[in-house]
Design a protein around this motif. Structure first.
Motif, PDB file in Angstrom:
ATOM      1  N   LYS A 244     -24.049 -21.062 -19.634  1.00 49.17           N
ATOM      2  CA  LYS A 244     -24.478 -20.932 -18.235  1.00 49.17           C
ATOM      3  C   LYS A 244     -23.270 -20.813 -17.311  1.00 49.17           C
ATOM      4  CE  LYS A 244     -27.313 -23.230 -14.715  1.00 49.17           C
ATOM      5  NZ  LYS A 244     -28.215 -24.376 -14.441  1.00 49.17           N
ATOM      6  N   GLU A 245     -22.255 -21.606 -17.575  1.00 49.90           N
ATOM      7  CA  GLU A 245     -21.040 -21.568 -16.756  1.00 49.90           C
ATOM      8  C   GLU A 245     -20.323 -20.228 -16.939  1.00 49.90           C
ATOM      9  OE1 GLU A 245     -18.110 -22.672 -14.116  1.00 49.90           O
ATOM     10  OE2 GLU A 245     -20.073 -23.605 -14.519  1.00 49.90           O
TER      11      GLU A 245
ATOM     12  N   LYS B 239     -22.524 -17.436 -14.993  1.00 41.92           N
ATOM     13  CA  LYS B 239     -23.087 -17.726 -13.676  1.00 41.92           C
ATOM     14  C   LYS B 239     -22.895 -16.580 -12.682  1.00 41.92           C
ATOM     15  CE  LYS B 239     -18.955 -20.249 -12.107  1.00 41.92           C
ATOM     16  NZ  LYS B 239     -18.440 -21.565 -11.624  1.00 41.92           N
ATOM     17  N   ASN B 240     -21.783 -15.868 -12.786  1.00 37.36           N
ATOM     18  CA  ASN B 240     -21.545 -14.770 -11.850  1.00 37.36           C
ATOM     19  C   ASN B 240     -22.305 -13.503 -12.228  1.00 37.36           C
ATOM     20  OD1 ASN B 240     -19.683 -16.293 -10.281  1.00 37.36           O
ATOM     21  ND2 ASN B 240     -18.054 -15.841 -11.752  1.00 37.36           N
TER      22      ASN B 240
ATOM     23  N   PHE C  99     -25.461 -13.642 -13.716  1.00 37.55           N
ATOM     24  CA  PHE C  99     -26.898 -13.887 -13.575  1.00 37.55           C
ATOM     25  C   PHE C  99     -27.449 -13.451 -12.220  1.00 37.55           C
ATOM     26  CE2 PHE C  99     -26.976 -17.453 -16.972  1.00 37.55           C
ATOM     27  CZ  PHE C  99     -27.195 -16.506 -17.961  1.00 37.55           C
ATOM     28  N   THR C 100     -26.631 -13.498 -11.182  1.00 37.76           N
ATOM     29  CA  THR C 100     -27.135 -13.141  -9.846  1.00 37.76           C
ATOM     30  C   THR C 100     -27.446 -11.650  -9.725  1.00 37.76           C
ATOM     31  OG1 THR C 100     -24.862 -12.882  -9.049  1.00 37.76           O
ATOM     32  CG2 THR C 100     -25.891 -15.032  -8.733  1.00 37.76           C
TER      33      THR C 100
ATOM     34  N   LEU D  38     -30.577 -21.801 -19.254  1.00 39.15           N
ATOM     35  CA  LEU D  38     -29.493 -21.105 -18.564  1.00 39.15           C
ATOM     36  C   LEU D  38     -29.810 -20.869 -17.092  1.00 39.15           C
ATOM     37  CD1 LEU D  38     -28.557 -18.345 -21.182  1.00 39.15           C
ATOM     38  CD2 LEU D  38     -27.483 -20.571 -20.855  1.00 39.15           C
TER      39      LEU D  38
ATOM     40  N   GLU E  42     -31.513 -21.572 -13.230  1.00 40.97           N
ATOM     41  CA  GLU E  42     -31.851 -22.645 -12.297  1.00 40.97           C
ATOM     42  C   GLU E  42     -33.353 -22.904 -12.365  1.00 40.97           C
ATOM     43  OE1 GLU E  42     -29.686 -24.423 -10.746  1.00 40.97           O
ATOM     44  OE2 GLU E  42     -28.020 -23.187 -11.469  1.00 40.97           O
TER      45      GLU E  42
END
Length: 497
Positions: A228-229, A232-233, A235-236, A258, A260
Protein backbone atom coordinates in the motif's frame (compact mmCIF):
# COMPACT_ATOMS: atom_id res chain seq x y z
CA UNK A 1 17.48 46.43 -47.87
CA UNK A 2 19.42 44.03 -45.68
CA UNK A 3 21.65 41.35 -47.19
CA UNK A 4 22.82 38.38 -45.12
CA UNK A 5 26.04 36.64 -46.11
CA UNK A 6 25.45 33.64 -43.88
CA UNK A 7 27.25 31.04 -45.99
CA UNK A 8 30.49 33.01 -45.93
CA UNK A 9 30.13 33.65 -42.20
CA UNK A 10 29.55 29.95 -41.55
CA UNK A 11 32.55 28.99 -43.65
CA UNK A 12 34.88 31.51 -41.97
CA UNK A 13 33.90 30.44 -38.46
CA UNK A 14 34.30 26.77 -39.38
CA UNK A 15 37.80 27.54 -40.64
CA UNK A 16 38.52 29.20 -37.31
CA UNK A 17 37.56 25.94 -35.59
CA UNK A 18 39.92 23.96 -37.81
CA UNK A 19 42.76 26.44 -37.23
CA UNK A 20 42.04 27.66 -33.66
CA UNK A 21 44.04 30.92 -33.59
CA UNK A 22 43.92 32.61 -30.17
CA UNK A 23 41.86 29.82 -28.61
CA UNK A 24 41.29 30.17 -24.87
CA UNK A 25 39.39 26.97 -24.01
CA UNK A 26 40.56 23.37 -24.04
CA UNK A 27 37.87 20.70 -23.73
CA UNK A 28 38.79 17.06 -23.17
CA UNK A 29 36.00 14.92 -24.61
CA UNK A 30 35.41 11.19 -24.13
CA UNK A 31 37.15 8.57 -22.04
CA UNK A 32 40.79 7.51 -22.43
CA UNK A 33 42.24 6.07 -24.58
CA UNK A 34 39.68 7.38 -27.08
CA UNK A 35 39.53 10.88 -25.67
CA UNK A 36 40.31 13.99 -27.73
CA UNK A 37 41.23 17.60 -26.97
CA UNK A 38 39.25 20.37 -28.71
CA UNK A 39 40.78 23.87 -28.79
CA UNK A 40 38.03 26.43 -29.05
CA UNK A 41 36.99 30.01 -28.31
CA UNK A 42 34.91 30.87 -25.25
CA UNK A 43 33.08 33.82 -26.81
CA UNK A 44 31.63 31.67 -29.57
CA UNK A 45 30.58 28.85 -27.26
CA UNK A 46 29.02 30.98 -24.55
CA UNK A 47 27.10 33.02 -27.12
CA UNK A 48 25.55 29.81 -28.46
CA UNK A 49 25.15 27.67 -25.35
CA UNK A 50 23.89 28.64 -21.86
CA UNK A 51 25.65 25.52 -20.57
CA UNK A 52 29.05 26.77 -21.68
CA UNK A 53 28.31 30.30 -20.50
CA UNK A 54 27.74 29.01 -16.98
CA UNK A 55 30.73 26.67 -17.13
CA UNK A 56 33.10 29.41 -18.26
CA UNK A 57 31.90 31.69 -15.47
CA UNK A 58 32.71 28.95 -12.97
CA UNK A 59 36.11 28.06 -14.46
CA UNK A 60 39.32 30.01 -13.98
CA UNK A 61 42.13 30.43 -16.51
CA UNK A 62 45.24 28.34 -15.98
CA UNK A 63 48.79 29.65 -16.22
CA UNK A 64 48.58 29.51 -20.02
CA UNK A 65 45.43 31.68 -19.98
CA UNK A 66 43.32 28.73 -21.07
CA UNK A 67 40.19 27.39 -19.41
CA UNK A 68 40.19 23.59 -19.21
CA UNK A 69 36.95 21.57 -19.22
CA UNK A 70 36.27 17.83 -19.31
CA UNK A 71 33.23 16.21 -20.92
CA UNK A 72 33.74 12.48 -20.40
CA UNK A 73 30.08 11.52 -20.85
CA UNK A 74 29.87 12.78 -24.44
CA UNK A 75 31.45 10.80 -27.27
CA UNK A 76 34.13 12.37 -29.44
CA UNK A 77 32.03 11.73 -32.56
CA UNK A 78 28.96 13.44 -31.10
CA UNK A 79 30.93 16.43 -29.82
CA UNK A 80 32.73 16.86 -33.12
CA UNK A 81 29.35 17.20 -34.86
CA UNK A 82 28.05 19.54 -32.16
CA UNK A 83 31.07 21.87 -32.18
CA UNK A 84 30.85 22.23 -35.96
CA UNK A 85 27.19 23.11 -35.56
CA UNK A 86 28.03 25.69 -32.88
CA UNK A 87 30.66 27.37 -35.06
CA UNK A 88 29.10 27.01 -38.51
CA UNK A 89 25.40 26.45 -37.89
CA UNK A 90 25.50 23.38 -40.17
CA UNK A 91 24.68 19.76 -39.46
CA UNK A 92 24.22 16.76 -41.76
CA UNK A 93 22.44 13.64 -40.50
CA UNK A 94 22.05 11.61 -43.69
CA UNK A 95 25.00 9.28 -43.17
CA UNK A 96 24.71 8.94 -39.39
CA UNK A 97 23.38 5.81 -37.70
CA UNK A 98 20.20 6.36 -35.72
CA UNK A 99 21.93 5.42 -32.47
CA UNK A 100 24.51 8.17 -33.09
CA UNK A 101 21.74 10.69 -33.80
CA UNK A 102 20.07 9.76 -30.53
CA UNK A 103 23.36 10.11 -28.64
CA UNK A 104 23.74 13.46 -30.37
CA UNK A 105 20.30 14.46 -29.10
CA UNK A 106 21.19 13.56 -25.51
CA UNK A 107 24.46 15.50 -25.71
CA UNK A 108 22.77 18.52 -27.32
CA UNK A 109 20.23 18.57 -24.53
CA UNK A 110 22.97 18.46 -21.90
CA UNK A 111 24.70 21.40 -23.60
CA UNK A 112 21.36 23.30 -23.74
CA UNK A 113 21.36 23.63 -27.53
CA UNK A 114 17.58 23.89 -27.75
CA UNK A 115 17.44 24.58 -31.47
CA UNK A 116 19.42 21.44 -32.22
CA UNK A 117 17.44 19.39 -29.68
CA UNK A 118 14.21 20.25 -31.47
CA UNK A 119 15.70 19.57 -34.91
CA UNK A 120 17.06 16.15 -33.93
CA UNK A 121 13.78 15.07 -32.36
CA UNK A 122 11.85 16.10 -35.44
CA UNK A 123 14.29 14.25 -37.68
CA UNK A 124 14.00 11.01 -35.69
CA UNK A 125 10.20 11.10 -35.49
CA UNK A 126 9.68 12.03 -39.14
CA UNK A 127 12.39 9.89 -40.72
CA UNK A 128 13.25 7.07 -38.34
CA UNK A 129 10.04 6.16 -36.51
CA UNK A 130 10.65 2.43 -37.08
CA UNK A 131 13.99 2.67 -35.24
CA UNK A 132 12.32 4.51 -32.36
CA UNK A 133 9.74 1.71 -32.12
CA UNK A 134 12.42 -0.96 -32.30
CA UNK A 135 14.17 0.60 -29.29
CA UNK A 136 10.95 1.88 -27.76
CA UNK A 137 11.43 1.30 -24.02
CA UNK A 138 14.95 2.74 -24.00
CA UNK A 139 13.79 5.75 -26.03
CA UNK A 140 10.77 6.33 -23.81
CA UNK A 141 12.70 6.16 -20.54
CA UNK A 142 15.46 8.42 -21.84
CA UNK A 143 13.03 10.98 -23.21
CA UNK A 144 10.99 10.90 -20.02
CA UNK A 145 14.02 11.61 -17.84
CA UNK A 146 15.26 14.35 -20.15
CA UNK A 147 12.03 16.37 -19.72
CA UNK A 148 13.00 18.53 -22.72
CA UNK A 149 12.21 15.91 -25.38
CA UNK A 150 8.59 16.89 -25.89
CA UNK A 151 8.42 15.84 -29.55
CA UNK A 152 9.68 12.33 -28.81
CA UNK A 153 7.64 12.16 -25.61
CA UNK A 154 4.47 12.91 -27.58
CA UNK A 155 5.49 10.25 -30.10
CA UNK A 156 5.97 7.73 -27.27
CA UNK A 157 2.73 8.59 -25.50
CA UNK A 158 0.82 8.22 -28.76
CA UNK A 159 2.18 4.67 -29.09
CA UNK A 160 1.63 3.82 -25.42
CA UNK A 161 -1.96 5.06 -25.29
CA UNK A 162 -2.96 3.32 -28.53
CA UNK A 163 -0.92 0.17 -27.97
CA UNK A 164 -0.30 -0.10 -24.21
CA UNK A 165 1.17 -3.60 -24.41
CA UNK A 166 4.22 -1.95 -25.97
CA UNK A 167 5.22 -0.86 -22.47
CA UNK A 168 3.14 -3.01 -20.10
CA UNK A 169 4.27 -6.29 -21.67
CA UNK A 170 7.89 -5.26 -22.17
CA UNK A 171 10.64 -6.90 -20.13
CA UNK A 172 11.52 -3.47 -18.74
CA UNK A 173 8.06 -2.63 -17.42
CA UNK A 174 8.79 -3.69 -13.85
CA UNK A 175 11.85 -1.43 -13.75
CA UNK A 176 9.92 1.71 -14.71
CA UNK A 177 10.41 4.60 -12.26
CA UNK A 178 7.31 5.45 -10.28
CA UNK A 179 6.81 8.84 -11.92
CA UNK A 180 7.05 7.27 -15.38
CA UNK A 181 4.38 4.70 -14.49
CA UNK A 182 2.13 7.41 -13.08
CA UNK A 183 2.54 9.53 -16.20
CA UNK A 184 1.21 6.58 -18.23
CA UNK A 185 -1.76 5.57 -16.07
CA UNK A 186 -2.83 9.23 -15.89
CA UNK A 187 -3.47 9.31 -19.64
CA UNK A 188 -7.18 9.82 -20.36
CA UNK A 189 -6.97 8.00 -23.70
CA UNK A 190 -5.04 4.94 -22.51
CA UNK A 191 -6.62 2.11 -24.53
CA UNK A 192 -6.73 -0.44 -21.74
CA UNK A 193 -9.43 -1.85 -19.51
CA UNK A 194 -9.28 -0.35 -16.05
CA UNK A 195 -9.07 -3.77 -14.43
CA UNK A 196 -5.95 -4.51 -16.50
CA UNK A 197 -4.40 -1.22 -15.40
CA UNK A 198 -5.07 -2.25 -11.80
CA UNK A 199 -3.40 -5.62 -12.40
CA UNK A 200 -0.33 -4.04 -13.98
CA UNK A 201 0.02 -1.57 -11.11
CA UNK A 202 -0.19 -4.40 -8.58
CA UNK A 203 2.36 -6.40 -10.57
CA UNK A 204 4.72 -3.41 -10.64
CA UNK A 205 4.32 -2.83 -6.91
CA UNK A 206 4.95 -6.45 -6.01
CA UNK A 207 8.13 -6.39 -8.10
CA UNK A 208 9.35 -3.50 -5.97
CA UNK A 209 8.94 -5.65 -2.85
CA UNK A 210 10.66 -8.95 -3.54
CA UNK A 211 10.13 -10.21 0.02
CA UNK A 212 6.34 -10.40 -0.38
CA UNK A 213 5.07 -14.00 -0.34
CA UNK A 214 4.26 -15.45 -3.76
CA UNK A 215 0.96 -16.86 -2.50
CA UNK A 216 -1.49 -14.06 -1.64
CA UNK A 217 -3.19 -16.24 0.99
CA UNK A 218 0.05 -16.14 2.99
CA UNK A 219 0.17 -12.33 3.16
CA UNK A 220 0.04 -10.65 6.55
CA UNK A 221 -1.41 -7.23 7.31
CA UNK A 222 2.16 -5.97 7.31
CA UNK A 223 2.65 -7.24 3.74
CA UNK A 224 -0.44 -5.40 2.54
CA UNK A 225 0.72 -2.26 4.33
CA UNK A 226 4.10 -2.50 2.60
CA UNK A 227 2.51 -2.73 -0.85
CA UNK A 228 0.00 0.00 0.00
CA UNK A 229 2.83 2.38 0.86
CA UNK A 230 4.63 1.52 -2.39
CA UNK A 231 1.55 2.17 -4.54
CA UNK A 232 -0.09 5.07 -2.70
CA UNK A 233 0.79 7.56 -5.43
CA UNK A 234 -0.44 5.25 -8.19
CA UNK A 235 -3.79 4.39 -6.60
CA UNK A 236 -5.16 7.93 -6.97
CA UNK A 237 -5.08 7.52 -10.75
CA UNK A 238 -7.01 4.23 -10.95
CA UNK A 239 -10.61 4.76 -12.16
CA UNK A 240 -12.20 2.25 -9.82
CA UNK A 241 -15.78 3.11 -10.70
CA UNK A 242 -15.22 2.06 -14.30
CA UNK A 243 -14.31 -1.50 -13.32
CA UNK A 244 -17.04 -4.08 -13.82
CA UNK A 245 -18.62 -5.79 -10.85
CA UNK A 246 -17.17 -9.15 -11.85
CA UNK A 247 -13.65 -7.70 -12.06
CA UNK A 248 -14.08 -5.91 -8.73
CA UNK A 249 -14.92 -9.21 -7.08
CA UNK A 250 -12.16 -11.13 -8.84
CA UNK A 251 -9.35 -8.57 -8.87
CA UNK A 252 -10.04 -5.84 -6.27
CA UNK A 253 -11.53 -7.83 -3.39
CA UNK A 254 -8.38 -9.94 -2.80
CA UNK A 255 -6.46 -6.68 -2.26
CA UNK A 256 -9.12 -4.99 -0.11
CA UNK A 257 -6.54 -4.02 2.54
CA UNK A 258 -4.67 -1.85 0.03
CA UNK A 259 -7.56 0.60 -0.29
CA UNK A 260 -8.81 3.21 2.13
CA UNK A 261 -11.89 1.94 3.95
CA UNK A 262 -14.26 4.58 2.55
CA UNK A 263 -13.09 4.01 -1.03
CA UNK A 264 -13.66 0.28 -0.71
CA UNK A 265 -17.16 0.83 0.68
CA UNK A 266 -17.97 3.28 -2.13
CA UNK A 267 -16.81 0.82 -4.78
CA UNK A 268 -19.18 -1.78 -3.33
CA UNK A 269 -21.96 0.75 -3.02
CA UNK A 270 -21.70 1.70 -6.70
CA UNK A 271 -22.06 -1.93 -7.68
CA UNK A 272 -25.07 -2.63 -5.45
CA UNK A 273 -26.80 0.78 -5.63
CA UNK A 274 -25.46 2.74 -8.63
CA UNK A 275 -27.67 5.80 -8.03
CA UNK A 276 -26.69 6.22 -4.36
CA UNK A 277 -24.36 9.20 -3.69
CA UNK A 278 -20.81 8.45 -2.53
CA UNK A 279 -18.04 10.57 -1.01
CA UNK A 280 -15.08 9.24 -3.00
CA UNK A 281 -13.79 11.13 -6.03
CA UNK A 282 -15.04 9.60 -9.28
CA UNK A 283 -12.54 10.05 -12.08
CA UNK A 284 -14.00 10.28 -15.61
CA UNK A 285 -13.88 7.16 -17.78
CA UNK A 286 -11.00 6.86 -20.20
CA UNK A 287 -11.60 7.93 -23.78
CA UNK A 288 -11.65 4.51 -25.39
CA UNK A 289 -11.64 4.79 -29.17
CA UNK A 290 -14.91 3.79 -30.76
CA UNK A 291 -13.27 3.00 -34.06
CA UNK A 292 -11.07 -0.05 -34.47
CA UNK A 293 -7.39 0.51 -33.93
CA UNK A 294 -5.15 -0.07 -36.96
CA UNK A 295 -5.71 -3.63 -38.08
CA UNK A 296 -2.06 -4.60 -37.99
CA UNK A 297 -2.01 -4.00 -34.25
CA UNK A 298 -5.35 -5.62 -33.49
CA UNK A 299 -6.22 -8.98 -34.98
CA UNK A 300 -2.77 -9.21 -36.56
CA UNK A 301 -0.82 -8.30 -33.44
CA UNK A 302 2.80 -9.28 -33.77
CA UNK A 303 4.17 -11.44 -30.97
CA UNK A 304 7.89 -10.87 -31.46
CA UNK A 305 10.80 -9.92 -29.25
CA UNK A 306 13.01 -9.25 -32.27
CA UNK A 307 11.14 -7.48 -35.07
CA UNK A 308 8.72 -4.56 -35.23
CA UNK A 309 5.42 -4.20 -37.06
CA UNK A 310 7.31 -2.27 -39.75
CA UNK A 311 9.66 -5.22 -40.21
CA UNK A 312 6.68 -7.57 -40.54
CA UNK A 313 5.08 -5.30 -43.15
CA UNK A 314 8.32 -5.28 -45.11
CA UNK A 315 8.60 -9.09 -45.03
CA UNK A 316 4.95 -9.39 -46.13
CA UNK A 317 5.59 -7.09 -49.08
CA UNK A 318 8.52 -9.32 -50.10
CA UNK A 319 6.31 -12.40 -49.91
CA UNK A 320 3.85 -10.68 -52.26
CA UNK A 321 6.76 -9.39 -54.42
CA UNK A 322 5.69 -5.79 -53.99
CA UNK A 323 8.16 -3.11 -55.03
CA UNK A 324 6.74 -0.65 -52.49
CA UNK A 325 6.48 -2.03 -48.91
CA UNK A 326 3.15 -2.19 -47.13
CA UNK A 327 2.73 0.61 -44.60
CA UNK A 328 -0.40 -0.65 -42.79
CA UNK A 329 -3.02 -3.40 -42.79
CA UNK A 330 -0.63 -6.31 -43.05
CA UNK A 331 -2.27 -8.91 -45.31
CA UNK A 332 -0.60 -11.73 -43.38
CA UNK A 333 -0.84 -13.07 -39.86
CA UNK A 334 2.46 -13.93 -38.16
CA UNK A 335 1.81 -16.89 -35.85
CA UNK A 336 4.73 -17.63 -33.52
CA UNK A 337 5.77 -21.29 -33.72
CA UNK A 338 9.20 -21.36 -32.10
CA UNK A 339 11.22 -19.02 -29.89
CA UNK A 340 14.71 -20.00 -28.80
CA UNK A 341 14.48 -18.69 -25.23
CA UNK A 342 11.18 -20.54 -24.81
CA UNK A 343 11.61 -23.76 -26.81
CA UNK A 344 15.35 -24.30 -27.15
CA UNK A 345 18.08 -23.32 -29.59
CA UNK A 346 18.98 -26.62 -31.27
CA UNK A 347 18.13 -27.05 -34.95
CA UNK A 348 16.54 -30.41 -34.07
CA UNK A 349 14.01 -28.51 -31.94
CA UNK A 350 12.97 -26.50 -34.97
CA UNK A 351 12.48 -29.63 -37.08
CA UNK A 352 10.35 -31.31 -34.41
CA UNK A 353 8.06 -28.30 -33.94
CA UNK A 354 7.83 -27.16 -37.55
CA UNK A 355 7.69 -30.55 -39.29
CA UNK A 356 5.41 -30.46 -42.37
CA UNK A 357 4.54 -26.78 -41.77
CA UNK A 358 4.97 -24.55 -44.82
CA UNK A 359 5.16 -20.78 -45.39
CA UNK A 360 7.42 -19.95 -42.45
CA UNK A 361 9.76 -17.05 -41.71
CA UNK A 362 12.94 -17.59 -39.71
CA UNK A 363 14.14 -14.54 -37.74
CA UNK A 364 17.60 -14.45 -36.11
CA UNK A 365 19.05 -11.77 -33.83
CA UNK A 366 22.81 -12.28 -33.96
CA UNK A 367 24.97 -12.30 -30.85
CA UNK A 368 27.23 -9.28 -30.55
CA UNK A 369 26.40 -7.45 -33.80
CA UNK A 370 22.68 -6.67 -33.34
CA UNK A 371 22.09 -7.86 -36.93
CA UNK A 372 18.68 -9.33 -37.72
CA UNK A 373 18.92 -12.00 -40.42
CA UNK A 374 16.31 -14.37 -41.72
CA UNK A 375 14.63 -16.18 -44.56
CA UNK A 376 11.23 -17.14 -45.94
CA UNK A 377 10.58 -20.83 -46.59
CA UNK A 378 7.41 -21.47 -48.62
CA UNK A 379 7.97 -25.23 -48.49
CA UNK A 380 7.05 -27.61 -45.69
CA UNK A 381 9.72 -28.46 -43.12
CA UNK A 382 10.76 -32.10 -43.46
CA UNK A 383 12.49 -33.92 -40.62
CA UNK A 384 12.28 -37.32 -42.32
CA UNK A 385 14.27 -36.59 -45.48
CA UNK A 386 17.77 -35.18 -45.86
CA UNK A 387 17.56 -33.36 -49.16
CA UNK A 388 17.69 -30.15 -51.15
CA UNK A 389 14.42 -28.74 -52.49
CA UNK A 390 13.77 -26.22 -55.22
CA UNK A 391 11.52 -23.14 -55.07
CA UNK A 392 11.49 -19.77 -56.78
CA UNK A 393 9.62 -18.10 -53.89
CA UNK A 394 12.06 -18.35 -51.00
CA UNK A 395 14.27 -15.41 -50.05
CA UNK A 396 16.72 -14.33 -47.38
CA UNK A 397 17.19 -10.94 -45.79
CA UNK A 398 18.95 -8.68 -43.34
CA UNK A 399 16.54 -6.23 -41.69
CA UNK A 400 17.07 -2.54 -41.13
CA UNK A 401 18.37 -1.83 -37.63
CA UNK A 402 20.23 0.94 -35.82
CA UNK A 403 23.40 -0.25 -37.55
CA UNK A 404 21.95 -0.94 -41.01
CA UNK A 405 20.38 1.94 -42.90
CA UNK A 406 18.30 -0.17 -45.30
CA UNK A 407 17.16 -3.79 -45.28
CA UNK A 408 18.81 -6.25 -47.68
CA UNK A 409 16.60 -8.64 -49.68
CA UNK A 410 18.09 -11.61 -51.53
CA UNK A 411 15.75 -13.54 -53.82
CA UNK A 412 16.38 -16.81 -55.62
CA UNK A 413 18.30 -16.45 -58.87
CA UNK A 414 16.39 -16.96 -62.11
CA UNK A 415 17.19 -20.08 -64.06
CA UNK A 416 17.78 -23.75 -63.41
CA UNK A 417 18.69 -23.83 -59.73
CA UNK A 418 17.74 -26.56 -57.30
CA UNK A 419 19.43 -25.95 -53.96
CA UNK A 420 17.31 -23.14 -52.51
CA UNK A 421 16.19 -24.98 -49.35
CA UNK A 422 18.30 -27.63 -47.65
CA UNK A 423 17.08 -30.08 -44.97
CA UNK A 424 19.39 -32.33 -42.95
CA UNK A 425 18.14 -33.19 -39.48
CA UNK A 426 20.60 -36.09 -39.02
CA UNK A 427 23.50 -33.61 -39.23
CA UNK A 428 21.51 -30.88 -37.47
CA UNK A 429 21.45 -28.17 -40.11
CA UNK A 430 18.98 -26.20 -42.20
CA UNK A 431 19.88 -23.96 -45.10
CA UNK A 432 18.73 -21.30 -47.54
CA UNK A 433 21.22 -22.39 -50.19
CA UNK A 434 24.50 -21.29 -48.64
CA UNK A 435 23.41 -17.69 -48.27
CA UNK A 436 22.17 -18.52 -44.74
CA UNK A 437 23.11 -21.78 -43.01
CA UNK A 438 21.88 -22.79 -39.54
CA UNK A 439 23.85 -25.52 -37.76
CA UNK A 440 23.79 -27.22 -34.35
CA UNK A 441 22.82 -25.26 -31.29
CA UNK A 442 22.22 -21.74 -32.56
CA UNK A 443 23.16 -20.11 -29.26
CA UNK A 444 26.31 -21.94 -28.14
CA UNK A 445 27.75 -23.83 -31.12
CA UNK A 446 28.79 -20.77 -33.18
CA UNK A 447 28.52 -22.79 -36.38
CA UNK A 448 26.03 -20.69 -38.38
CA UNK A 449 27.35 -18.73 -41.34
CA UNK A 450 26.55 -16.85 -44.55
CA UNK A 451 28.29 -17.31 -47.89
CA UNK A 452 28.04 -15.95 -51.42
CA UNK A 453 25.77 -18.44 -53.13
CA UNK A 454 24.83 -19.12 -56.76
CA UNK A 455 21.22 -19.85 -55.82
CA UNK A 456 20.52 -16.44 -54.25
CA UNK A 457 21.13 -13.06 -55.85
CA UNK A 458 23.15 -11.29 -53.17
CA UNK A 459 24.78 -11.83 -49.75
CA UNK A 460 22.93 -10.60 -46.68
CA UNK A 461 26.02 -9.79 -44.60
CA UNK A 462 28.96 -7.49 -45.30
CA UNK A 463 31.96 -8.98 -47.11
CA UNK A 464 34.12 -9.30 -43.98
CA UNK A 465 31.56 -11.70 -42.46
CA UNK A 466 31.04 -13.92 -45.50
CA UNK A 467 32.57 -17.39 -45.38
CA UNK A 468 34.80 -18.35 -48.33
CA UNK A 469 34.14 -22.04 -47.65
CA UNK A 470 31.36 -24.43 -46.68
CA UNK A 471 31.21 -25.29 -42.94
CA UNK A 472 33.91 -22.96 -41.57
CA UNK A 473 35.21 -23.78 -38.07
CA UNK A 474 33.48 -22.16 -35.05
CA UNK A 475 36.67 -20.24 -34.30
CA UNK A 476 36.36 -18.25 -37.53
CA UNK A 477 34.98 -14.70 -37.33
CA UNK A 478 32.53 -15.48 -40.16
CA UNK A 479 30.58 -17.92 -37.98
CA UNK A 480 27.99 -16.63 -35.56
CA UNK A 481 25.71 -17.51 -32.67
CA UNK A 482 22.26 -16.05 -32.10
CA UNK A 483 21.03 -14.12 -29.10
CA UNK A 484 17.43 -15.05 -29.94
CA UNK A 485 15.50 -16.56 -32.83
CA UNK A 486 11.84 -16.88 -33.77
CA UNK A 487 9.95 -18.79 -36.47
CA UNK A 488 6.52 -17.65 -37.65
CA UNK A 489 3.84 -19.41 -39.65
CA UNK A 490 2.61 -16.95 -42.31
CA UNK A 491 -1.06 -17.14 -43.26
CA UNK A 492 -3.39 -14.87 -45.23
CA UNK A 493 -5.74 -12.86 -43.09
CA UNK A 494 -9.47 -13.14 -43.74
CA UNK A 495 -10.52 -10.08 -41.72
CA UNK A 496 -9.48 -7.44 -44.26
CA UNK A 497 -11.91 -5.87 -46.67
Amino acid sequence: MTTKFLDRLSNDLTQLLEDPIDYNVSIEVGEAPNNQIFKIHSYILQSRSPYFKNKFNETSFNDDHVKVLKLHDISVKAFDIIIKYIYGGIISLEKLENSIIFDLLIASNELELNELVEHLQTHLVNNNASWLRLNFVQIYLTSYRAKNFKIIQDFCYDIITKHPNTIFESENFLSLPEDALISIIKQDDLQLEESKIWEYVIQWGEAKNSTLPTNLTEWTSSDFLTLKETLKNCFTHIRYFNISGDDVVEKIFPYEQLLERQLFLDINSKIMAPSKPISSIILPPRKILTKTLPTRNASARLSSQIITDEHALEISSWIDKKEIPYTENNPYKFELLVRGSRDGFDVSTIYNICDQISNTVVILKLEGTEEILGGYNPLGWDKNNNQWKSTQDSFTFSLKTANLENSILSRVNDGDVSNEIGYHLSESWFSFGYTLVLRGNLKISKKCYCKIDEDYKKPIRSAEFLSPTICPPPSDKVTFSVEEYEIFKITKRNDLQ
